[in-house]
Design a protein around this motif. Sequence first.
Motif, PDB file in Angstrom:
ATOM      1  N   GLY A  51       0.780  -1.226   0.000  1.00 43.81           N
ATOM      2  CA  GLY A  51       0.000   0.000   0.000  1.00 43.81           C
ATOM      3  C   GLY A  51       0.810   1.274   0.000  1.00 43.81           C
ATOM      4  O   GLY A  51       0.293   2.346   0.329  1.00 43.81           O
ATOM      5  N   HIS A  52       2.091   1.193  -0.378  1.00 45.25           N
ATOM      6  CA  HIS A  52       2.954   2.373  -0.348  1.00 45.25           C
ATOM      7  C   HIS A  52       3.013   3.111  -1.678  1.00 45.25           C
ATOM      8  O   HIS A  52       3.803   4.032  -1.835  1.00 45.25           O
ATOM      9  CB  HIS A  52       4.367   1.966   0.084  1.00 45.25           C
ATOM     10  CG  HIS A  52       4.412   1.419   1.475  1.00 45.25           C
ATOM     11  ND1 HIS A  52       5.337   0.497   1.892  1.00 45.25           N
ATOM     12  CD2 HIS A  52       3.619   1.651   2.551  1.00 45.25           C
ATOM     13  CE1 HIS A  52       5.116   0.181   3.157  1.00 45.25           C
ATOM     14  NE2 HIS A  52       4.080   0.879   3.580  1.00 45.25           N
ATOM     15  N   GLY A  53       2.215   2.673  -2.645  1.00 48.02           N
ATOM     16  CA  GLY A  53       2.163   3.378  -3.920  1.00 48.02           C
ATOM     17  C   GLY A  53       3.290   2.977  -4.855  1.00 48.02           C
ATOM     18  O   GLY A  53       4.230   2.265  -4.469  1.00 48.02           O
ATOM     19  N   LEU A  54       3.198   3.447  -6.090  1.00 51.12           N
ATOM     20  CA  LEU A  54       4.223   3.126  -7.089  1.00 51.12           C
ATOM     21  C   LEU A  54       4.242   4.213  -8.153  1.00 51.12           C
ATOM     22  O   LEU A  54       3.268   4.418  -8.874  1.00 51.12           O
ATOM     23  CB  LEU A  54       3.935   1.768  -7.735  1.00 51.12           C
ATOM     24  CG  LEU A  54       4.857   1.362  -8.896  1.00 51.12           C
ATOM     25  CD1 LEU A  54       6.300   1.273  -8.425  1.00 51.12           C
ATOM     26  CD2 LEU A  54       4.403   0.035  -9.494  1.00 51.12           C
ATOM     27  N   ASP A  55       5.360   4.940  -8.221  1.00 43.84           N
ATOM     28  CA  ASP A  55       5.591   5.927  -9.280  1.00 43.84           C
ATOM     29  C   ASP A  55       6.957   5.621  -9.877  1.00 43.84           C
ATOM     30  O   ASP A  55       7.990   5.837  -9.248  1.00 43.84           O
ATOM     31  CB  ASP A  55       5.552   7.351  -8.711  1.00 43.84           C
ATOM     32  CG  ASP A  55       5.531   8.410  -9.813  1.00 43.84           C
ATOM     33  OD1 ASP A  55       5.706   8.047 -10.997  1.00 43.84           O
ATOM     34  OD2 ASP A  55       5.340   9.589  -9.485  1.00 43.84           O
ATOM     35  N   TYR A  56       6.942   5.093 -11.094  1.00 38.91           N
ATOM     36  CA  TYR A  56       8.172   4.616 -11.749  1.00 38.91           C
ATOM     37  C   TYR A  56       8.119   5.058 -13.207  1.00 38.91           C
ATOM     38  O   TYR A  56       7.250   4.624 -13.954  1.00 38.91           O
ATOM     39  CB  TYR A  56       8.247   3.094 -11.630  1.00 38.91           C
ATOM     40  CG  TYR A  56       9.334   2.413 -12.443  1.00 38.91           C
ATOM     41  CD1 TYR A  56      10.641   2.874 -12.450  1.00 38.91           C
ATOM     42  CD2 TYR A  56       9.044   1.259 -13.187  1.00 38.91           C
ATOM     43  CE1 TYR A  56      11.631   2.232 -13.170  1.00 38.91           C
ATOM     44  CE2 TYR A  56      10.022   0.602 -13.908  1.00 38.91           C
ATOM     45  CZ  TYR A  56      11.314   1.092 -13.904  1.00 38.91           C
ATOM     46  OH  TYR A  56      12.292   0.439 -14.624  1.00 38.91           O
ATOM     47  N   ARG A  57       9.020   5.956 -13.592  1.00 36.96           N
ATOM     48  CA  ARG A  57       9.008   6.506 -14.946  1.00 36.96           C
ATOM     49  C   ARG A  57      10.417   6.419 -15.532  1.00 36.96           C
ATOM     50  O   ARG A  57      11.290   7.208 -15.169  1.00 36.96           O
ATOM     51  CB  ARG A  57       8.552   7.963 -14.930  1.00 36.96           C
ATOM     52  CG  ARG A  57       7.344   8.248 -14.038  1.00 36.96           C
ATOM     53  CD  ARG A  57       6.963   9.712 -14.098  1.00 36.96           C
ATOM     54  NE  ARG A  57       6.025  10.068 -13.032  1.00 36.96           N
ATOM     55  CZ  ARG A  57       5.355  11.205 -12.987  1.00 36.96           C
ATOM     56  NH1 ARG A  57       5.511  12.103 -13.941  1.00 36.96           N
ATOM     57  NH2 ARG A  57       4.531  11.457 -11.988  1.00 36.96           N
ATOM     58  N   TRP A  58      10.623   5.474 -16.416  1.00 34.83           N
ATOM     59  CA  TRP A  58      11.953   5.275 -16.998  1.00 34.83           C
ATOM     60  C   TRP A  58      12.339   6.456 -17.879  1.00 34.83           C
ATOM     61  O   TRP A  58      11.528   6.948 -18.670  1.00 34.83           O
ATOM     62  CB  TRP A  58      11.982   3.988 -17.815  1.00 34.83           C
ATOM     63  CG  TRP A  58      13.329   3.748 -18.457  1.00 34.83           C
ATOM     64  CD1 TRP A  58      13.764   4.212 -19.659  1.00 34.83           C
ATOM     65  CD2 TRP A  58      14.417   3.014 -17.884  1.00 34.83           C
ATOM     66  NE1 TRP A  58      15.064   3.822 -19.881  1.00 34.83           N
ATOM     67  CE2 TRP A  58      15.484   3.084 -18.812  1.00 34.83           C
ATOM     68  CE3 TRP A  58      14.587   2.305 -16.698  1.00 34.83           C
ATOM     69  CZ2 TRP A  58      16.700   2.453 -18.588  1.00 34.83           C
ATOM     70  CZ3 TRP A  58      15.803   1.682 -16.469  1.00 34.83           C
ATOM     71  CH2 TRP A  58      16.846   1.756 -17.410  1.00 34.83           C
ATOM     72  N   ARG A  59      13.597   6.900 -17.738  1.00 34.64           N
ATOM     73  CA  ARG A  59      14.163   7.910 -18.607  1.00 34.64           C
ATOM     74  C   ARG A  59      15.584   7.490 -18.994  1.00 34.64           C
ATOM     75  O   ARG A  59      16.303   6.913 -18.180  1.00 34.64           O
ATOM     76  CB  ARG A  59      14.216   9.282 -17.915  1.00 34.64           C
ATOM     77  CG  ARG A  59      12.854   9.891 -17.630  1.00 34.64           C
ATOM     78  CD  ARG A  59      12.126  10.287 -18.904  1.00 34.64           C
ATOM     79  NE  ARG A  59      10.870  10.968 -18.622  1.00 34.64           N
ATOM     80  CZ  ARG A  59       9.700  10.369 -18.461  1.00 34.64           C
ATOM     81  NH1 ARG A  59       9.619   9.044 -18.532  1.00 34.64           N
ATOM     82  NH2 ARG A  59       8.608  11.064 -18.225  1.00 34.64           N
TER      83      ARG A  59
END
Length: 234
Positions: A51-59
């Motif tokens: 439940g800690h969320g997920l923000d993952y954006r490859w660059r």
Amino acid sequence: MTNDTTPRPKKRRPLLTAALILAALPIGGVLIHTFAPPPLTLLMAREFIAGHGLDYRWRSLDQISPNLVASAIAAEDARFCSHGGFDMQAIEKALQNNERGRRVRGGSTISQQTAKNVFLWPGRDWIRKGFEAGYTLMIETVWSKRRIMEVYLNVAEMGPGIYGAEAAARHWFGKSAADLSPREAARIAAILPSPRRYDARSPGPYLRRRAARVQASARVVRNEGLADCVLGER
């Protein structure tokens, strides 16, 4: 009728095949991620389920500020460009401090952290450490230093449920990772040891001091060419 008592060879082919598959899986994973971004890591999956969320954006590394590269090297692994995956000086220093009962971080390099983050489960057990060493040797052999840094800066946890430079830059400062200033990059690098504990946007006294040291060290990294194995190829 003749009774044939000659022992027949055991069927070892299935066991051999299984052993070859198990040996090929790690190598295949390393080869695939030489070019392909990791979709998710075990840490990301575990924290998302919790439940800690997920923000993952490859660059790509070209889309990440050189200030963050220099800050990461300054904060985490000053000899990144010169070692082969393991910083023996840092390991020896960590062992000496641990023997004296001092509470210090280990001598884990950016290469080791990348191997752990991408391929292994969270934890500190010796079995995982053994796998980490093997994966570290493989990525140092197959990947370039630039690729190791690129993967590291994309999968490292940089806040609660925040993974990688782009997500961190957006979360903490509302901008792209390409636009991070030296000060902002130093603050993100400063929270890497405990990314769920510290606030890069509004740091307290301890984190401000640490970030100032990282920023000063990052200037040394740039001026003395300690990041040339990454930034020299831009």
